[in-house]
Design a protein around this motif. Sequence first.
Motif, short mmCIF file in Angstrom:
data_model
loop_
_atom_site.label_atom_id
_atom_site.label_comp_id
_atom_site.label_asym_id
_atom_site.label_seq_id
_atom_site.Cartn_x
_atom_site.Cartn_y
_atom_site.Cartn_z
N SER A 1 -15.35 -28.96 12.18
CA SER A 1 -16.47 -29.68 12.81
C SER A 1 -17.81 -29.11 12.37
N ARG A 2 -17.86 -27.80 12.20
CA ARG A 2 -19.12 -27.18 11.77
C ARG A 2 -19.47 -27.60 10.35
N TYR B 1 -19.19 -24.08 18.29
CA TYR B 1 -17.92 -24.47 17.66
C TYR B 1 -16.76 -23.57 18.11
#
Length: 277
Positions: free
Chosen positions: A76-77, A94
Motif C-alpha cells: 500500500s505504501r 502502514y
Amino acid sequence: MKFASTDRYIATEELTMAVNAAVTLERPLLVKGEPGTGKTELARQVAASLGLPLIEWHVKSTTRAQQGLYEYDAVSRLRDSQLGEERVHEVRNYIRKGKLWQAFDAPGKVVLLIDEVDKADIEFPNDLLQELDRMEFHVYETGETVRARHRPVVIITSNNEKDLPDAFLRRCFFHFIRFPDPETLQAIVRVHFPAIKDELLAAALTQFFEIREVPGLKKKPSTSEVLDWLKLLLAEDLTPEDLRRDAKSILPRLHGALLKTEQDIHLFERLAFAARR
C-alpha cells in the motif's frame, strides 16, 4: 480478581483454581481438552466474570506469530508513493496493529484469547516466547518498543493436535479440561435448558454416555454436541420412550448431532447387524 462459575458457564473446582492461579502468577493459562469441551467459551466467561474486555485471536494453519504483533503494508505504501499521496511519508500509516499490540495498548487490563494455538506451524509458539514473557516487542519500521500498559490475562487453547515446545510450556500454567462427569454435565445442561424434564434428561444423558463408551468410536460426541442434540429433542418434543433403541434401530434419534463421521455411523450399523444375528 477471582474467577468463578457464571450463570452461563459451569466451571469445575479444578478449572476455577487453574484460572485463578494463572491470574495470580501472571502467566498464560494453557488449556487443553477434547474439541467441544468449552475451552474457547472459557475465555469469554473469564472476561465476563472478571469484568474485563476480551480480545480474541483465532489461529489458523496459515497464521504467523508476527501477525499477532503487527503487519507492515509495504504494498500500500508503494502504491501511495506512485500516486503522490502525502501520507506515504509517515510509516505509521502502514502499520496494522495485531491482537497482542491491541492487548498491550489497551487503557486497562484485558483478557487475551489465543485460540487453537496448535493449528499453526510448530514454530508459532516459540516465536511468541519473548513477547508473552516480557510483555513487550520491537517495531523495526518505527524503532519503537511496545510495552504492555497493563499485563493482560492470557488464555491459550489447544486441541492437542500436536505437541507444543517445552520452552513454551514452561512459561504457561497448564490445565486439561476433563470431560464432565454425569453430575457436572447435568448441571451444564440445566444452565442451557432449565425447563427440561428430569426423565428426558436422565434418559438422554444415559444414552449419550453409552455412545461415548462404544469401542472403536473415531470421534466421541462432546459437550457442545450433546447440547445441540438436546435442543433438537426438545424442539421435536420427544419423550424418554422415543429415545429407546432396539437391535433394528441402534442408531440414536437425530444421530447427526452426535455422530460426525461416516465411520462411526457404519460402526453402529455393524453393531445393529451383529445384534440381529
